[in-house]
Design a protein around this motif. Structure first.
Motif, PDB file in Angstrom:
ATOM      1  N   LEU A  13      15.356 -52.734  23.602  1.00  0.00           N
ATOM      2  CA  LEU A  13      16.420 -51.763  24.152  1.00  0.00           C
ATOM      3  C   LEU A  13      16.898 -50.661  22.538  1.00  0.00           C
ATOM      4  O   LEU A  13      17.059 -49.628  22.871  1.00  0.00           O
ATOM      5  N   LEU A  14      16.751 -51.497  21.381  1.00  0.00           N
ATOM      6  CA  LEU A  14      17.023 -50.693  20.240  1.00  0.00           C
ATOM      7  C   LEU A  14      15.868 -49.675  19.959  1.00  0.00           C
ATOM      8  O   LEU A  14      16.108 -48.466  19.605  1.00  0.00           O
ATOM      9  N   ASN A  15      14.716 -50.044  20.461  1.00  0.00           N
ATOM     10  CA  ASN A  15      13.588 -49.119  20.277  1.00  0.00           C
ATOM     11  C   ASN A  15      13.423 -48.027  21.238  1.00  0.00           C
ATOM     12  O   ASN A  15      13.214 -46.874  21.074  1.00  0.00           O
ATOM     13  N   PHE A  16      14.051 -48.373  22.394  1.00  0.00           N
ATOM     14  CA  PHE A  16      14.096 -47.356  23.357  1.00  0.00           C
ATOM     15  C   PHE A  16      15.280 -46.166  23.048  1.00  0.00           C
ATOM     16  O   PHE A  16      15.004 -45.078  23.309  1.00  0.00           O
ATOM     17  N   ALA A  17      16.573 -46.753  22.535  1.00  0.00           N
ATOM     18  CA  ALA A  17      17.526 -45.953  22.375  1.00  0.00           C
ATOM     19  C   ALA A  17      17.115 -45.029  20.890  1.00  0.00           C
ATOM     20  O   ALA A  17      17.439 -43.855  21.212  1.00  0.00           O
ATOM     21  N   CYS A  18      16.536 -45.700  19.994  1.00  0.00           N
ATOM     22  CA  CYS A  18      16.259 -44.564  18.895  1.00  0.00           C
ATOM     23  C   CYS A  18      14.967 -43.684  19.319  1.00  0.00           C
ATOM     24  O   CYS A  18      15.033 -42.696  18.672  1.00  0.00           O
ATOM     25  N   SER A  19      14.017 -44.075  19.940  1.00  0.00           N
ATOM     26  CA  SER A  19      13.112 -43.459  20.089  1.00  0.00           C
ATOM     27  C   SER A  19      13.356 -42.014  21.088  1.00  0.00           C
ATOM     28  O   SER A  19      12.951 -41.195  21.045  1.00  0.00           O
ATOM     29  N   TYR A  20      14.242 -42.549  22.271  1.00  0.00           N
ATOM     30  CA  TYR A  20      14.845 -41.365  23.176  1.00  0.00           C
ATOM     31  C   TYR A  20      15.506 -40.554  22.114  1.00  0.00           C
ATOM     32  O   TYR A  20      15.315 -39.109  22.694  1.00  0.00           O
ATOM     33  N   LYS A  21      16.340 -40.813  21.257  1.00  0.00           N
ATOM     34  CA  LYS A  21      17.180 -40.056  20.451  1.00  0.00           C
ATOM     35  C   LYS A  21      16.157 -38.894  19.532  1.00  0.00           C
ATOM     36  O   LYS A  21      16.233 -37.923  19.727  1.00  0.00           O
ATOM     37  N   GLY A  22      15.298 -39.701  19.179  1.00  0.00           N
ATOM     38  CA  GLY A  22      14.174 -38.797  18.398  1.00  0.00           C
ATOM     39  C   GLY A  22      13.465 -37.883  19.159  1.00  0.00           C
ATOM     40  O   GLY A  22      12.982 -36.610  18.849  1.00  0.00           O
ATOM     41  N   PHE A  23      13.178 -38.309  20.523  1.00  0.00           N
ATOM     42  CA  PHE A  23      12.285 -37.329  21.506  1.00  0.00           C
ATOM     43  C   PHE A  23      13.299 -36.008  21.594  1.00  0.00           C
ATOM     44  O   PHE A  23      12.560 -34.871  21.923  1.00  0.00           O
ATOM     45  N   SER A  24      14.609 -36.375  21.745  1.00  0.00           N
ATOM     46  CA  SER A  24      15.492 -35.315  22.055  1.00  0.00           C
ATOM     47  C   SER A  24      16.058 -34.321  20.808  1.00  0.00           C
ATOM     48  O   SER A  24      16.721 -33.372  21.079  1.00  0.00           O
ATOM     49  N   ASP A  25      15.980 -34.974  19.687  1.00  0.00           N
ATOM     50  CA  ASP A  25      16.653 -34.509  18.712  1.00  0.00           C
ATOM     51  C   ASP A  25      15.686 -34.607  17.308  1.00  0.00           C
ATOM     52  O   ASP A  25      15.683 -35.420  16.660  1.00  0.00           O
ATOM     53  N   PRO A  26      14.789 -33.468  17.162  1.00  0.00           N
ATOM     54  CA  PRO A  26      14.208 -33.342  16.186  1.00  0.00           C
ATOM     55  C   PRO A  26      14.643 -33.442  14.953  1.00  0.00           C
ATOM     56  O   PRO A  26      13.838 -34.244  13.781  1.00  0.00           O
ATOM     57  N   GLN A  27      15.839 -33.151  14.484  1.00  0.00           N
ATOM     58  CA  GLN A  27      16.484 -33.519  13.055  1.00  0.00           C
ATOM     59  C   GLN A  27      16.847 -34.732  12.864  1.00  0.00           C
ATOM     60  O   GLN A  27      16.278 -35.636  11.770  1.00  0.00           O
ATOM     61  N   PHE A  28      16.924 -35.697  14.114  1.00  0.00           N
ATOM     62  CA  PHE A  28      17.025 -37.079  13.886  1.00  0.00           C
ATOM     63  C   PHE A  28      15.714 -37.767  13.614  1.00  0.00           C
ATOM     64  O   PHE A  28      15.534 -38.609  12.834  1.00  0.00           O
ATOM     65  N   PHE A  29      14.677 -37.266  14.120  1.00  0.00           N
ATOM     66  CA  PHE A  29      13.492 -37.495  14.096  1.00  0.00           C
ATOM     67  C   PHE A  29      12.896 -37.280  12.595  1.00  0.00           C
ATOM     68  O   PHE A  29      12.313 -38.289  12.042  1.00  0.00           O
ATOM     69  N   GLU A  30      13.063 -36.027  12.159  1.00  0.00           N
ATOM     70  CA  GLU A  30      12.573 -35.798  10.888  1.00  0.00           C
ATOM     71  C   GLU A  30      13.339 -36.733   9.763  1.00  0.00           C
ATOM     72  O   GLU A  30      12.822 -37.097   8.733  1.00  0.00           O
ATOM     73  N   ARG A  47      13.823 -45.390   5.326  1.00  0.00           N
ATOM     74  CA  ARG A  47      12.705 -44.777   6.218  1.00  0.00           C
ATOM     75  C   ARG A  47      11.740 -45.785   6.423  1.00  0.00           C
ATOM     76  O   ARG A  47      11.046 -45.836   7.614  1.00  0.00           O
ATOM     77  N   LEU A  48      11.579 -46.733   5.368  1.00  0.00           N
ATOM     78  CA  LEU A  48      10.421 -47.843   5.645  1.00  0.00           C
ATOM     79  C   LEU A  48      11.012 -48.652   6.923  1.00  0.00           C
ATOM     80  O   LEU A  48       9.983 -49.327   7.671  1.00  0.00           O
ATOM     81  N   LEU A  49      12.171 -48.841   7.287  1.00  0.00           N
ATOM     82  CA  LEU A  49      12.754 -49.568   8.296  1.00  0.00           C
ATOM     83  C   LEU A  49      12.899 -48.551   9.537  1.00  0.00           C
ATOM     84  O   LEU A  49      12.425 -49.220  10.642  1.00  0.00           O
ATOM     85  N   SER A  50      13.766 -47.578   9.403  1.00  0.00           N
ATOM     86  CA  SER A  50      13.903 -46.979  10.356  1.00  0.00           C
ATOM     87  C   SER A  50      12.913 -46.283  11.066  1.00  0.00           C
ATOM     88  O   SER A  50      12.691 -46.199  12.566  1.00  0.00           O
ATOM     89  N   SER A  51      11.717 -45.812  10.494  1.00  0.00           N
ATOM     90  CA  SER A  51      10.494 -45.303  11.132  1.00  0.00           C
ATOM     91  C   SER A  51       9.832 -46.367  12.161  1.00  0.00           C
ATOM     92  O   SER A  51       9.505 -45.821  13.144  1.00  0.00           O
ATOM     93  N   GLY A  52      10.171 -47.434  12.052  1.00  0.00           N
ATOM     94  CA  GLY A  52       9.687 -48.364  12.889  1.00  0.00           C
ATOM     95  C   GLY A  52      10.456 -48.362  14.345  1.00  0.00           C
ATOM     96  O   GLY A  52       9.985 -49.238  15.331  1.00  0.00           O
ATOM     97  N   PHE A  53      11.425 -47.617  14.490  1.00  0.00           N
ATOM     98  CA  PHE A  53      12.257 -47.678  16.021  1.00  0.00           C
ATOM     99  C   PHE A  53      12.017 -46.325  16.411  1.00  0.00           C
ATOM    100  O   PHE A  53      12.750 -45.879  17.102  1.00  0.00           O
ATOM    101  N   LEU A  54      11.013 -45.583  15.940  1.00  0.00           N
ATOM    102  CA  LEU A  54      10.873 -44.220  16.401  1.00  0.00           C
ATOM    103  C   LEU A  54       9.120 -44.202  17.041  1.00  0.00           C
ATOM    104  O   LEU A  54       8.804 -44.973  16.454  1.00  0.00           O
TER     105      LEU A  54
END
Length: 282
Positions: A13-30, A47-54
């Motif tokens: 669920l956390l992966n889906f939530a963070c990835s969906y946020k990244g899909f719709s928010d380029p600043q969040f993704f970057e 980023r070593l940890l957060s990138s794993g949920f995008l």
């Protein structure tokens, strides 16, 4: 395979939530993706940890989560949720740290995805459950875990050396090795019960990593289309100094604008830059 547990479901669920946020928010993704210069120069180690949920898209996300779903129940119920979560996080960090080492001279290298963590879980399962067979989505057959593990390691090594695609083979390999080693440390009895499979998978992996650490020129990881003279002069120190000078120049321009026209004259983007520099102490 057992039904998924609470921690496995929470991670999905956390992966889906963070990835969906990244899909719709380029600043969040970057802001949260794996990026070499952001980690090494600006010390944004999170980023070593957060990138794993995008993830880079729905197919990337769904494939990783289906793989995690297939193995998480077995690991969580047999090892306990703490050990399962430890293996997941360790695989994620281990994969990203190996990527960081291999691409340390490529400041613009970036990556995202839970593949390192998922590989950690999968290969920990291989280490602990020697009789397990692994199937593929949509295919009517399965293969012994040792054969899958050996083939996958060979594929990762070839992918790292060939450097012909955008797949993070290094993160997969690092996550797999960390997951397997950690599983054995948590349950040493697995080494006796499954030593042959562990040796077949671990020996070529360790040998390959030792070789590229001792003789990094053999790896020849390059950025596509980069000129030789550009690649020869991309050390971390140089990039740090160049980035520092660029940031100082931008900061001077912002301060000059404030001194002449007041802080109200700054645009929203300029205000964000000023806040970012203030947080970094520049």
């Amino acid at each position: 395979m057992r039904d998924i547990g609470a921690i496995g479901l929470g991670l999905i669920l956390l992966n889906f939530a963070c990835s969906y946020k990244g899909f719709s928010d380029p600043q969040f993704f970057e802001r949260y993706k794996f990026e070499v210069d952001s980690i090494l120069l600006h010390k944004e180690y999170g980023r070593l940890l957060s990138s794993g949920f995008l993830h880079g898209g729905w197919m990337h996300l769904i494939f990783n989560m289906l793989s995690l779903h297939a193995f998480s129940g077995l690991m969580e119920y047999d090892l306990g949720w703490r050990a399962f979560l430890l293996i997941y996080v360790a695989g994620l960090l281990g994969g990203n740290l190996l990527s960081l080492y291999l691409h340390r001279q490529h400041g613009d290298y970036s990556a995202i995805g839970a593949s390192g963590a998922v590989c950690g879980v999968v290969f920990a399962s291989i280490a602990l459950f020697p009789g397990m067979e692994i199937g593929f989505f949509g295919l009517p057959f399965q293969m012994p875990s040792w054969l899958f593990g050996t083939g996958y390691v060979a594929y990762c090594i070839f992918g790292i050396k060939a450097n012909r695609d955008n797949i993070g083979h290094d993160a997969h390999l690092g996550g797999a090795l960390v997951g397997m080693v950690l599983a054995v440390l948590l349950h040493p009895s697995a080494l006796k019960a499954n030593y042959l499979t562990l040796l077949v998978i671990a020996l070529p992996t360790v040998a390959f990593l030792g070789l590229i650490i001792a003789k990094p020129h053999l790896l020849l990881i390059e950025r596509p289309f980069a000129k030789a003279e550009q690649r020869a002069d991309t050390t971390v120190d140089r990039r740090f100094n160049e980035a520092k000078l660029q940031h100082q120049h931008e900061l001077d321009l912002l301060l000059d604008k404030i001194s002449h026209n007041g802080i109200e004259s700054l645009s929203a983007t300029e205000r964000q830059k000023l806040e970012a520099y203030a947080k970094r102490g520049e």
